[in-house]
Write an enzyme that holds these catalytic residues in place. Sequence first.
Site, short mmCIF file in Angstrom:
data_model
loop_
_atom_site.label_atom_id
_atom_site.label_comp_id
_atom_site.label_asym_id
_atom_site.label_seq_id
_atom_site.Cartn_x
_atom_site.Cartn_y
_atom_site.Cartn_z
N LEU A 39 21.42 -5.75 14.94
CA LEU A 39 21.46 -4.30 15.04
C LEU A 39 20.73 -3.79 13.81
CD1 LEU A 39 25.13 -3.29 15.99
CD2 LEU A 39 23.08 -2.83 17.32
N ASP A 40 19.87 -2.82 13.97
CA ASP A 40 19.18 -2.24 12.83
C ASP A 40 20.20 -1.63 11.87
OD1 ASP A 40 16.61 -2.84 13.80
OD2 ASP A 40 16.62 -1.03 15.03
N ALA A 41 19.80 -1.47 10.63
CA ALA A 41 20.70 -0.92 9.61
C ALA A 41 21.21 0.47 10.02
CB ALA A 41 20.01 -0.85 8.26
N SER A 43 21.95 1.48 12.96
CA SER A 43 22.76 1.41 14.18
C SER A 43 24.13 0.85 13.81
CB SER A 43 22.09 0.52 15.22
OG SER A 43 20.84 1.05 15.60
#
Length: 178
Positions: A39-41, A43
């Site tokens: 998960l991107d930072a 998100s």
Amino acid sequence: MLIAFNKPWGVLSQFTDGQGRPTLADYIDVPRVYAAGRLDADSEGLLLLTDEDGLAHRITDPRGHKWKTYWVQVEGAPTPEQITQLREGVGLKEAMTRPAQARLLEPAPALWPRTPPIRVRKTVPDAWIELSIREGRNRQVRRMTAAVGLPTLRLVRISSGDYTLGELAPGEWRAIER
């Protein structure tokens, strides 16, 4: 071993970072596990971790057709046509996305407050969409909502395949019995 973790906003989906940013190591002290996917930072939500290579591959392989479900707060008021576009697939720069499941969430889901809070504009409405996809291109959900004219304000993954976030608070994790 399989772990479900509620990744807070701003945390990297890795255990180390040379720039001092928050990582999984700040929350999880279990040896030899690593994120199965990411998960991107910016998100939040369900991140699965495992110490089994085969399991990680089964979780992340797009050919497995496992649905990943997100609650997406978007800027704007989604029209039925925009929801239909998300369901049918959206043209991104590299190719069309696969058909997805999408619906407006009314009322908005009861989630924990995000730190820092999202930007709120008094003159622009926002809404929540539940979006389920079976692929995992880079920043795909954000790119899909933007492509239909609904920029993402907040993105929370609530399930991946058979695994759900459940009642985990941000920063909490639990071992999953299999």
